[in-house]
Design a protein around this motif. Structure first.
Motif, PDB file in Angstrom:
ATOM      1  N   LEU A 168      42.953  25.947  46.705  1.00  0.00           N
ATOM      2  CA  LEU A 168      42.525  27.306  46.378  1.00  0.00           C
ATOM      3  C   LEU A 168      41.844  27.366  45.021  1.00  0.00           C
ATOM      4  O   LEU A 168      40.852  28.082  44.839  1.00  0.00           O
ATOM      5  CB  LEU A 168      43.738  28.248  46.398  1.00  0.00           C
ATOM      6  N   GLU A 219      40.405  39.407  45.639  1.00  0.00           N
ATOM      7  CA  GLU A 219      41.571  40.227  45.310  1.00  0.00           C
ATOM      8  C   GLU A 219      41.969  40.066  43.843  1.00  0.00           C
ATOM      9  O   GLU A 219      42.275  41.046  43.156  1.00  0.00           O
ATOM     10  CB  GLU A 219      42.755  39.853  46.208  1.00  0.00           C
ATOM     11  N   ASP A 235      40.437  32.578  53.530  1.00  0.00           N
ATOM     12  CA  ASP A 235      41.559  33.011  52.691  1.00  0.00           C
ATOM     13  C   ASP A 235      41.255  32.808  51.207  1.00  0.00           C
ATOM     14  O   ASP A 235      41.618  33.643  50.368  1.00  0.00           O
ATOM     15  CB  ASP A 235      42.839  32.262  53.067  1.00  0.00           C
ATOM     16  N   LYS A 244      45.070  30.746  41.702  1.00  0.00           N
ATOM     17  CA  LYS A 244      46.173  30.105  42.421  1.00  0.00           C
ATOM     18  C   LYS A 244      47.515  30.624  41.928  1.00  0.00           C
ATOM     19  O   LYS A 244      48.402  30.936  42.728  1.00  0.00           O
ATOM     20  CB  LYS A 244      46.097  28.584  42.286  1.00  0.00           C
ATOM     21  N   THR A 248      48.113  34.132  43.247  1.00  0.00           N
ATOM     22  CA  THR A 248      48.417  34.110  44.683  1.00  0.00           C
ATOM     23  C   THR A 248      49.853  33.649  44.930  1.00  0.00           C
ATOM     24  O   THR A 248      50.550  34.178  45.800  1.00  0.00           O
ATOM     25  CB  THR A 248      47.424  33.195  45.418  1.00  0.00           C
ATOM     26  N   SER A 300      41.337  35.607  48.396  1.00  0.00           N
ATOM     27  CA  SER A 300      42.234  35.540  47.242  1.00  0.00           C
ATOM     28  C   SER A 300      41.465  35.703  45.937  1.00  0.00           C
ATOM     29  O   SER A 300      41.942  36.349  44.994  1.00  0.00           O
ATOM     30  CB  SER A 300      42.989  34.204  47.230  1.00  0.00           C
TER      31      SER A 300
END
Length: 359
Positions: free
Chosen positions: A173, A118, A111, A213, A216, A115
């Motif tokens: 993250l 993306e 993930d 972060k 997201t 992230s």
């Protein structure tokens, strides 16, 4: 966005946990904690020694076929487990498009890589780390209670932590985003990993790790925690993260880990030969400058402040040996270019650097 191919440096190892923290553990920890810290330091050092050899052996041969870049950018993730060994990449456990596994570290790594991909694609139209569709590889369960995570110019590697001082290194993250951004910096600017250029290298990774972060979580700048490594410190450790971008020097103050040594302004700049001349320490100064600018501008930090920093990272005037003042001047110049000379955004960037004593 044009990348500085000519600036790219030899592959390196970039660890999230700075050596000064591991040395504090080796000095102040229990026998078990000291042993883990010493082993981690030794592993990190060994990896740096063999990295230059690996980069030659693994480099594509001249004339060899190059995989075409997909017409439509898309993530290509593969996650491996090292099974508590130091052999990379390890055993394949999850590929792009596969369902969740029963291993939380595998899924967090998957993930986190997604992230990061993306974010760079959606916000900056960057196609992966190299802007050419680079596959994203991660290996979890590296080593025995390995207290670190790192990017080795080819892939991400995560330790499980020792459980008493550090949790698993896939938990944050922003740590994953931080490490992958070292790859972006390698391809875009090639900032030297020593002194002020090295501290800028670390700061850029903190900036975009935090932005990943925030993006997201869809947070505005005033709602973000501005922490690097939130959740990474185990229960009982006196601290909230590895670093605080908003208040450098306040992330932790623990009998074993020591006190967060990051300065918040140039008057506190730390001159040291350790940690590549303080790359993880003095990064607190440009970190705070970005945070101040983002908070002053308001809204989503990736929209304007993040754009200024990204444009600066890809600016042809940014050299591998760029110092704080030169970088700051470039950010002001780019803010003026993007939002207008004397704009509120440009003033916020300039004021932030003046507040931390760089301009």
């Amino acid at each position: 966005m044009c990348n500085h191919v000519g600036h790219r440096r030899a592959p390196s190892i970039y660890c999230i946990l700075p050596p000064h923290m591991l040395k504090e553990i080796a000095k102040n920890g229990t026998p078990a904690q000291r042993s883990v810290a010493i082993d981690t330091l030794a592993t990190d050092h060994s990896f740096r020694q063999i990295r230059s050899v690996q980069s030659v052996l693994l480099a594509p041969k001249r004339g060899s076929a190059v995989a075409p870049v997909p017409a439509v950018p898309s993530a290509h993730r593969t996650i491996y487990t090292a099974n508590q060994t130091e052999t990379l990449p390890g055993t394949l456990v999850r590929s792009e498009g596969n369902p969740k596994s029963s291993d939380i570290s595998v899924d967090e790594a998957y993930d986190g890589l997604g992230s990061t991909f993306e974010f760079y694609l959606e916000i900056f139209h960057r196609n992966s780390i190299d802007d050419a569709g680079m596959p994203l590889i991660g290996s979890v369960h590296y080593g025995q209670q390995y207290d670190n995570a790192f990017w080795n110019s080819q892939q991400m590697v995560f330790g499980d932590g020792d459980g008493t001082l550090f949790n698993r290194f896939t938990i944050a993250l922003e740590v994953i985003g931080h490490e992958l951004t070292h790859g972006v910096t390698e391809h875009a600017a090639g900032l030297l990993y020593s002194g002020q250029p090295g501290a800028l290298n670390e700061s850029v990774s903190d900036v975009f790790g935090s932005l990943i972060k925030q993006y997201t979580l869809k947070q505005t700048a005033d709602k973000a925690d501005w922490l690097i490594g939130a959740g990474l410190l185990a229960s009982g450790v006196k601290g909230v993260a590895l670093r605080s971008m908003k208040e450098p020097g306040t992330a932790y103050d623990d009998p074993v880990l020591g006190k967060d040594p990051q300065p918040a302004e140039m008057s506190q700049y730390v001159n040291t030969a350790q940690d590549n001349h303080g790359v993880h320490i003095n990064s607190g100064i440009p970190n705070r400058a970005f945070c101040l600018a983002a908070l002053d501008i308001g809204g989503h930090a990736w929209d304007k402040a993040g754009r200024v920093w990204y444009e600066t990272l890809n600016d042809s005037h940014l050299k591998p040996n760029t110092n704080f003042k030169s970088f700051a001047t470039l950010t002001v110049s780019n803010a003026n270019r993007l939002y207008g000379s004397g704009s509120a955004e440009a003033k916020a960037v300039g004021t932030a650097w003046k507040t931390v004593g760089v301009l």
